[in-house]
Design a protein around this motif. Structure first.
Motif, PDB file in Angstrom:
ATOM      1  N   ALA A   2       0.801  -1.216   0.000  1.00  0.00           N
ATOM      2  CA  ALA A   2       0.000   0.000   0.000  1.00  0.00           C
ATOM      3  C   ALA A   2       0.836   1.268   0.000  1.00  0.00           C
ATOM      4  CB  ALA A   2      -0.915  -0.010   1.215  1.00  0.00           C
ATOM      5  N   VAL A   3       2.139   1.146   0.146  1.00  0.00           N
ATOM      6  CA  VAL A   3       2.995   2.327   0.187  1.00  0.00           C
ATOM      7  C   VAL A   3       3.009   2.967  -1.196  1.00  0.00           C
ATOM      8  CG1 VAL A   3       5.315   3.198   0.612  1.00  0.00           C
ATOM      9  CG2 VAL A   3       4.406   1.345   2.010  1.00  0.00           C
ATOM     10  N   ASN A   4       2.665   4.245  -1.213  1.00  0.00           N
ATOM     11  CA  ASN A   4       2.651   4.988  -2.473  1.00  0.00           C
ATOM     12  C   ASN A   4       4.059   5.486  -2.791  1.00  0.00           C
ATOM     13  OD1 ASN A   4      -0.160   4.723  -2.680  1.00  0.00           O
ATOM     14  ND2 ASN A   4      -0.462   6.484  -1.345  1.00  0.00           N
ATOM     15  N   PRO A   5       4.390   5.604  -4.058  1.00  0.00           N
ATOM     16  CA  PRO A   5       5.733   6.074  -4.424  1.00  0.00           C
ATOM     17  C   PRO A   5       6.074   7.447  -3.851  1.00  0.00           C
ATOM     18  CG  PRO A   5       4.631   5.139  -6.334  1.00  0.00           C
ATOM     19  CD  PRO A   5       3.618   5.191  -5.226  1.00  0.00           C
ATOM     20  N   ASP A   6       5.068   8.312  -3.697  1.00  0.00           N
ATOM     21  CA  ASP A   6       5.347   9.644  -3.169  1.00  0.00           C
ATOM     22  C   ASP A   6       5.672   9.621  -1.679  1.00  0.00           C
ATOM     23  OD1 ASP A   6       2.653   8.960  -2.646  1.00  0.00           O
ATOM     24  OD2 ASP A   6       2.123  11.078  -2.374  1.00  0.00           O
ATOM     25  N   GLN A  31      -7.496  -2.862  11.341  1.00  0.00           N
ATOM     26  CA  GLN A  31      -7.215  -3.551  12.593  1.00  0.00           C
ATOM     27  C   GLN A  31      -6.482  -4.880  12.458  1.00  0.00           C
ATOM     28  OE1 GLN A  31     -10.426  -3.625  15.346  1.00  0.00           O
ATOM     29  NE2 GLN A  31     -10.730  -1.436  15.237  1.00  0.00           N
ATOM     30  N   ASN A  32      -6.570  -5.573  11.355  1.00  0.00           N
ATOM     31  CA  ASN A  32      -5.813  -6.816  11.208  1.00  0.00           C
ATOM     32  C   ASN A  32      -4.731  -6.695  10.153  1.00  0.00           C
ATOM     33  OD1 ASN A  32      -6.659  -8.485  13.196  1.00  0.00           O
ATOM     34  ND2 ASN A  32      -8.156  -9.576  11.983  1.00  0.00           N
ATOM     35  N   GLN A  33      -4.438  -5.487   9.751  1.00  0.00           N
ATOM     36  CA  GLN A  33      -3.392  -5.248   8.767  1.00  0.00           C
ATOM     37  C   GLN A  33      -2.389  -4.271   9.349  1.00  0.00           C
ATOM     38  OE1 GLN A  33      -5.657  -3.771   5.337  1.00  0.00           O
ATOM     39  NE2 GLN A  33      -4.595  -5.307   4.118  1.00  0.00           N
ATOM     40  N   SER A  34      -1.176  -4.390   8.886  1.00  0.00           N
ATOM     41  CA  SER A  34      -0.192  -3.388   9.268  1.00  0.00           C
ATOM     42  C   SER A  34      -0.434  -2.137   8.442  1.00  0.00           C
ATOM     43  CB  SER A  34       1.225  -3.920   9.026  1.00  0.00           C
ATOM     44  OG  SER A  34       1.473  -4.001   7.643  1.00  0.00           O
ATOM     45  N   ILE A  35       0.113  -1.018   8.895  1.00  0.00           N
ATOM     46  CA  ILE A  35      -0.046   0.205   8.107  1.00  0.00           C
ATOM     47  C   ILE A  35       0.715   0.100   6.791  1.00  0.00           C
ATOM     48  CG2 ILE A  35      -0.505   1.643  10.119  1.00  0.00           C
ATOM     49  CD1 ILE A  35       2.387   2.729   9.841  1.00  0.00           C
ATOM     50  N   ASP A  36       1.679  -0.798   6.741  1.00  0.00           N
ATOM     51  CA  ASP A  36       2.444  -1.007   5.510  1.00  0.00           C
ATOM     52  C   ASP A  36       1.581  -1.652   4.430  1.00  0.00           C
ATOM     53  OD1 ASP A  36       5.027  -0.599   4.356  1.00  0.00           O
ATOM     54  OD2 ASP A  36       5.331  -2.770   4.392  1.00  0.00           O
ATOM     55  N   LEU A  42      -5.875   6.757   7.146  1.00  0.00           N
ATOM     56  CA  LEU A  42      -5.172   6.861   8.431  1.00  0.00           C
ATOM     57  C   LEU A  42      -3.853   6.093   8.395  1.00  0.00           C
ATOM     58  CD1 LEU A  42      -5.075   7.844  11.337  1.00  0.00           C
ATOM     59  CD2 LEU A  42      -6.401   5.834  11.990  1.00  0.00           C
ATOM     60  N   ALA A  43      -3.826   4.958   7.737  1.00  0.00           N
ATOM     61  CA  ALA A  43      -2.586   4.187   7.605  1.00  0.00           C
ATOM     62  C   ALA A  43      -1.556   4.990   6.813  1.00  0.00           C
ATOM     63  CB  ALA A  43      -2.860   2.855   6.922  1.00  0.00           C
ATOM     64  N   ARG A  44      -2.009   5.678   5.781  1.00  0.00           N
ATOM     65  CA  ARG A  44      -1.107   6.529   5.001  1.00  0.00           C
ATOM     66  C   ARG A  44      -0.533   7.630   5.889  1.00  0.00           C
ATOM     67  NH1 ARG A  44      -0.240  11.043   2.672  1.00  0.00           N
ATOM     68  NH2 ARG A  44       0.522  11.333   0.566  1.00  0.00           N
ATOM     69  N   ASP A  45      -1.394   8.253   6.693  1.00  0.00           N
ATOM     70  CA  ASP A  45      -0.932   9.314   7.605  1.00  0.00           C
ATOM     71  C   ASP A  45       0.112   8.779   8.579  1.00  0.00           C
ATOM     72  OD1 ASP A  45      -2.691  11.007   6.319  1.00  0.00           O
ATOM     73  OD2 ASP A  45      -4.213  10.927   7.912  1.00  0.00           O
ATOM     74  N   LEU A  46      -0.112   7.573   9.086  1.00  0.00           N
ATOM     75  CA  LEU A  46       0.852   6.971  10.015  1.00  0.00           C
ATOM     76  C   LEU A  46       2.173   6.668   9.315  1.00  0.00           C
ATOM     77  CD1 LEU A  46      -1.438   4.628  12.124  1.00  0.00           C
ATOM     78  CD2 LEU A  46      -0.123   6.563  12.959  1.00  0.00           C
ATOM     79  N   ARG A  47       2.104   6.182   8.080  1.00  0.00           N
ATOM     80  CA  ARG A  47       3.344   5.931   7.329  1.00  0.00           C
ATOM     81  C   ARG A  47       4.135   7.214   7.127  1.00  0.00           C
ATOM     82  NH1 ARG A  47      -0.195   2.559   4.152  1.00  0.00           N
ATOM     83  NH2 ARG A  47      -0.294   4.212   2.568  1.00  0.00           N
ATOM     84  N   VAL A  48       3.424   8.302   6.853  1.00  0.00           N
ATOM     85  CA  VAL A  48       4.079   9.601   6.672  1.00  0.00           C
ATOM     86  C   VAL A  48       4.724  10.057   7.981  1.00  0.00           C
ATOM     87  CG1 VAL A  48       3.657  12.048   6.187  1.00  0.00           C
ATOM     88  CG2 VAL A  48       2.648  10.297   4.709  1.00  0.00           C
ATOM     89  N   ILE A  49       4.010   9.892   9.097  1.00  0.00           N
ATOM     90  CA  ILE A  49       4.556  10.268  10.412  1.00  0.00           C
ATOM     91  C   ILE A  49       5.831   9.475  10.699  1.00  0.00           C
ATOM     92  CG2 ILE A  49       4.146  10.086  12.906  1.00  0.00           C
ATOM     93  CD1 ILE A  49       1.223  10.835  12.337  1.00  0.00           C
ATOM     94  N   VAL A  50       5.798   8.171  10.449  1.00  0.00           N
ATOM     95  CA  VAL A  50       6.973   7.320  10.680  1.00  0.00           C
ATOM     96  C   VAL A  50       8.155   7.842   9.876  1.00  0.00           C
ATOM     97  CG1 VAL A  50       7.929   5.020  10.240  1.00  0.00           C
ATOM     98  CG2 VAL A  50       5.699   5.246  11.348  1.00  0.00           C
ATOM     99  N   ARG A  51       7.933   8.133   8.616  1.00  0.00           N
ATOM    100  CA  ARG A  51       9.023   8.603   7.759  1.00  0.00           C
ATOM    101  C   ARG A  51       9.534   9.986   8.183  1.00  0.00           C
ATOM    102  NH1 ARG A  51       6.490   4.735   5.331  1.00  0.00           N
ATOM    103  NH2 ARG A  51       7.505   3.458   3.741  1.00  0.00           N
ATOM    104  N   GLU A  52       8.616  10.858   8.590  1.00  0.00           N
ATOM    105  CA  GLU A  52       9.032  12.186   9.058  1.00  0.00           C
ATOM    106  C   GLU A  52       9.919  12.074  10.291  1.00  0.00           C
ATOM    107  OE1 GLU A  52       5.379  14.284   9.713  1.00  0.00           O
ATOM    108  OE2 GLU A  52       5.133  14.813   7.597  1.00  0.00           O
TER     109      GLU A  52
END
Length: 139
Positions: A2-6, A31-36, A42-52
Motif C-alpha cells: 500500500a505504500v505509495n511512491p510519493d 485492525q488486522n493489517q499493518s499500516i504497511d 489513516l494508515a497513510r498518515d501513520l506511514r508519513v509520520i513514521v518517515r518524518e
C-alpha cells in the motif's frame, strides 16, 4: 503493498527502517493489517509520520514510542510485555495451570475412593433366596 511512491524516502536505509516499523504498526481502520499493507487514509498518515520522524533523526524505538504515545498501545501489532498487560499475557498460562490442578484433584479423589463393601454371608443368602423365589414364580 500500500505504500505509495510519493511516500517513499530517497535513502534506501531509512526507507527499509520505515518499512520495518510500519510492519509492526496496526492500521486502526483495518485492525488486522499493518499500516504497511493498508490502503486506509489513516494508515497513510501513520506511514508519513513514521518517515518524518526517521528523517528528523529518531531511532526506531523513539518512532514507536511516539506513535504509541499518540494512538495508544493498540496500534502495536504485537503488544509489549508490561505490568499493565501482564494479566492479559498470563491468563492463558493461569488457565492451563488451574485446569491441570482441577484434573489432578479430581483424578486423585477418584483413586482414593472407598473400596466397595462386600456382602455379608447373610445378605448373600437372602439375595440368593430372593432370586430363587423369583425363578420359581417365573417358571
Amino acid at each position: 503493498m500500500a505504500v505509495n511512491p510519493d511516500e517513499m524516502l530517497d535513502d534506501p536505509v531509512l526507507e527499509q527502517r520505515a518499512r520495518d516499523i510500519s510492519a509492526k504498526l496496526r492500521c486502526l481502520v483495518c485492525q488486522n493489517q499493518s499500516i504497511d499493507d493498508s490502503d486506509a487514509e489513516l494508515a497513510r498518515d501513520l506511514r508519513v509520520i513514521v518517515r518524518e520522524r526517521l528523517v528528523e533523526g529518531d531511532t526506531d524505538e523513539e518512532v514507536m514510542d511516539f506513535v504509541v504515545a499518540r494512538y495508544g498501545e493498540f496500534v502495536l501489532l504485537r503488544p509489549r510485555m508490561s505490568a499493565r498487560n501482564l494479566l492479559l499475557w498470563g491468563t492463558p498460562l493461569l488457565g492451563l495451570l488451574l485446569g491441570g490442578a482441577a484434573v489432578a484433584f479430581l483424578y486423585r479423589g477418584r483413586s482414593r475412593a472407598a473400596p466397595v463393601a462386600h456382602l455379608t454371608p447373610e445378605e448373600q443368602e437372602r439375595i440368593n433366596k430372593l432370586l430363587a423365589d423369583g425363578d420359581d414364580a417365573a417358571g
